[in-house]
Design a protein around this motif. Structure first.
Motif, short mmCIF file in Angstrom:
data_model
loop_
_atom_site.label_atom_id
_atom_site.label_comp_id
_atom_site.label_asym_id
_atom_site.label_seq_id
_atom_site.Cartn_x
_atom_site.Cartn_y
_atom_site.Cartn_z
N PHE A 7 41.35 39.69 48.25
CA PHE A 7 42.04 40.28 47.11
C PHE A 7 41.33 39.82 45.84
N ALA A 8 41.31 40.70 44.86
CA ALA A 8 40.64 40.41 43.59
C ALA A 8 41.58 40.77 42.45
N VAL A 9 41.35 40.11 41.31
CA VAL A 9 42.19 40.31 40.13
C VAL A 9 41.32 40.82 38.99
N LYS A 45 37.62 38.58 39.32
CA LYS A 45 37.78 37.24 39.88
C LYS A 45 38.51 37.31 41.21
N PRO A 46 38.20 36.43 42.15
CA PRO A 46 38.95 36.37 43.41
C PRO A 46 40.40 35.98 43.15
N TYR A 47 41.26 36.47 44.02
CA TYR A 47 42.68 36.14 43.93
C TYR A 47 42.89 34.70 44.39
N VAL A 48 43.46 33.88 43.53
CA VAL A 48 43.67 32.46 43.82
C VAL A 48 45.13 32.25 44.18
N MET A 108 42.32 45.22 46.44
CA MET A 108 41.94 44.77 47.78
C MET A 108 40.48 45.13 48.01
N ARG A 109 39.72 44.18 48.50
CA ARG A 109 38.29 44.39 48.74
C ARG A 109 38.00 44.28 50.23
N ILE A 110 37.35 45.29 50.78
CA ILE A 110 36.87 45.29 52.16
C ILE A 110 35.37 45.03 52.12
N THR A 111 34.95 43.95 52.76
CA THR A 111 33.53 43.55 52.76
C THR A 111 32.97 43.68 54.16
N SER A 112 31.79 44.28 54.28
CA SER A 112 31.14 44.48 55.57
C SER A 112 29.64 44.26 55.39
N ASN A 113 28.90 44.35 56.50
CA ASN A 113 27.45 44.27 56.42
C ASN A 113 26.80 45.65 56.51
N VAL A 114 27.55 46.70 56.15
CA VAL A 114 26.99 48.05 56.07
C VAL A 114 26.03 48.10 54.88
N LYS A 115 24.82 48.55 55.11
CA LYS A 115 23.79 48.60 54.07
C LYS A 115 23.94 49.91 53.28
#
Length: 372
Positions: A7-9, A45-48, A108-115
């Protein structure tokens, strides 16, 4: 395949700043995160978390899920163990509550190794997919686009699709990522026409599905094409998410009307790429009641066939856009089947009964029918 969720803010600027040329010099003491900075700006910023969240793990024969209770969001990841579309994708449920925050945007952030480089794809009102590019020379908000039903990133081997049950904003700020804004609360006007801040927030539920697909073939010229197409499985997942079955409870003593145990008006399932947009009665021209005619609106979806169709959970097939009128309805005889304009105002020039429906990809057609 590596896949993670964060999650990000995002913060919102207060405009007591000095402006130099094309760039904004912002007072960082009055800014949580420069959400309107140009090139060189800081990413959200990342959600803290303020305290260790409560985590609930549920495991069963039908589905298994993990629920995390944070201060501003209740986050659930659910995997189904049943045959069909449910088990082909990961379900995400977020219940967001930022009613006590000020100038706060939760993503909401979805992170993958898709180039994926700087390219991602979003839908246009759920009808067509258009490629997008993340440009560093633009301000951050200019790289966000409407997310109506789906957005995806891809490379030569994989495609990662985020399906949404609600309209939001989405971007891909870095390769392999998808950021979707779930809710925002602004205390002042942003001088974009609204005339006030956004302070009427409610507890908001967001429903997503993450679908990962392997590409069997790549079109070398696809980077120059102005449109893109989902796979058949992706279309079916979007339909499943946005058009769910609505169960309705009936009182046990409700005996005045006999209810049907099942309702199946079609002789067979519709083709995978065909959708019944609407089937409704047409109002009578003589009185206020309905007539004996109905309007049938069909849509044939365009899809990318360079994806494997084995073990996808689909129980339908494609017919190259052809449907026989006599094989459409069960226990009902088609007396008249006329091709009309989309608004039902004009009929086809020949004005004759249609025996076979033929639709091209991405085409929507309206028919005036009479059943007996």
């Amino acid at each position: 395949m590596k896949l993670s969720r964060q999650f990000a803010v995002f913060g919102s600027a207060i405009f007591c700043v000095v402006v130099f040329s094309l760039y904004l010099m912002l007072d960082h003491g009055q800014l949580d995160s420069p959400a309107i900075l140009h090139k060189g700006g800081v990413f959200p910023k990342p959600y803290v978390i303020s305290e260790v969240p409560v985590i609930r793990v549920t495991h069963g024969r039908i589905f298994s899920e993990v629920t995390c209770f944070y201060e501003h969001v209740t986050h659930t990841l659910r995997l189904y163990n049943v045959p069909g579309l449910e088990m082909q994708s990961l379900e995400i449920v977020n219940i967001v509550d930022i009613t006590k925050e000020y100038n706060h945007e939760l993503a909401m952030r979805i992170t993958s190794n898709v180039k994926s480089q700087n390219r991602f794809f979003t839908d246009l009102n759920g009808f067509q997919i258009q490629p997008r590019r993340t440009l560093a020379k633009l301000p951050l908000q200019a790289n966000f686009y409407p997310l109506t039903t789906m957005a995806y990133i891809q490379d030569a081997n994989l495609r990662l699709t985020l399906h949404s049950a609600q309209s939001l904003g989405v971007s891909s700020l870095k390769p392999g990522q998808l950021e979707v804004i779930m809710d925002r609360r602004l205390m002042q006007d942003d001088n974009r026409g609204l005339g006030q801040g956004l302070q009427d927030n409610k507890i908001t539920a967001n429903l997503f599905r993450v679908l990962l697909e392997k590409r069997s073939e790549v079109d070398e010229g696809e980077i120059k094409k102005p449109v893109s197409y989902p796979s058949l499985l992706s279309h079916a997942t979007s339909m499943f998410l946005n058009h769910p079955v609505i169960p309705m409870a009936v009182h046990l003593n409700y005996n005045s009307v006999s209810l049907l145990n099942e309702f199946s008006p079609l002789k067979a399932s519709m083709p995978c790429d065909m959708e019944i947009v609407n089937l409704r009665t047409i109002q009578s021209k003589e009185n206020m009641g309905p007539s004996d005619e109905a309007a049938l609106i069909l849509h044939r979806k365009g899809f990318d066939c360079r994806f494997p169709n084995k073990n996808t959970g689909l129980v339908c097939s494609t017919t190259q856009g052809k449907i026989s009128v006599q094989m459409l309805f069960k226990e009902l005889k088609t007396e008249r089947f006329l091709s009309m304009s989309l608004s039902l105002m004009y009929s086809a020039p020949d004005n004759s009964n249609v025996k076979d429906i033929q639709l091209n990809p991405m085409e929507i057609a309206t028919f005036q029918i009479q059943l007996r």
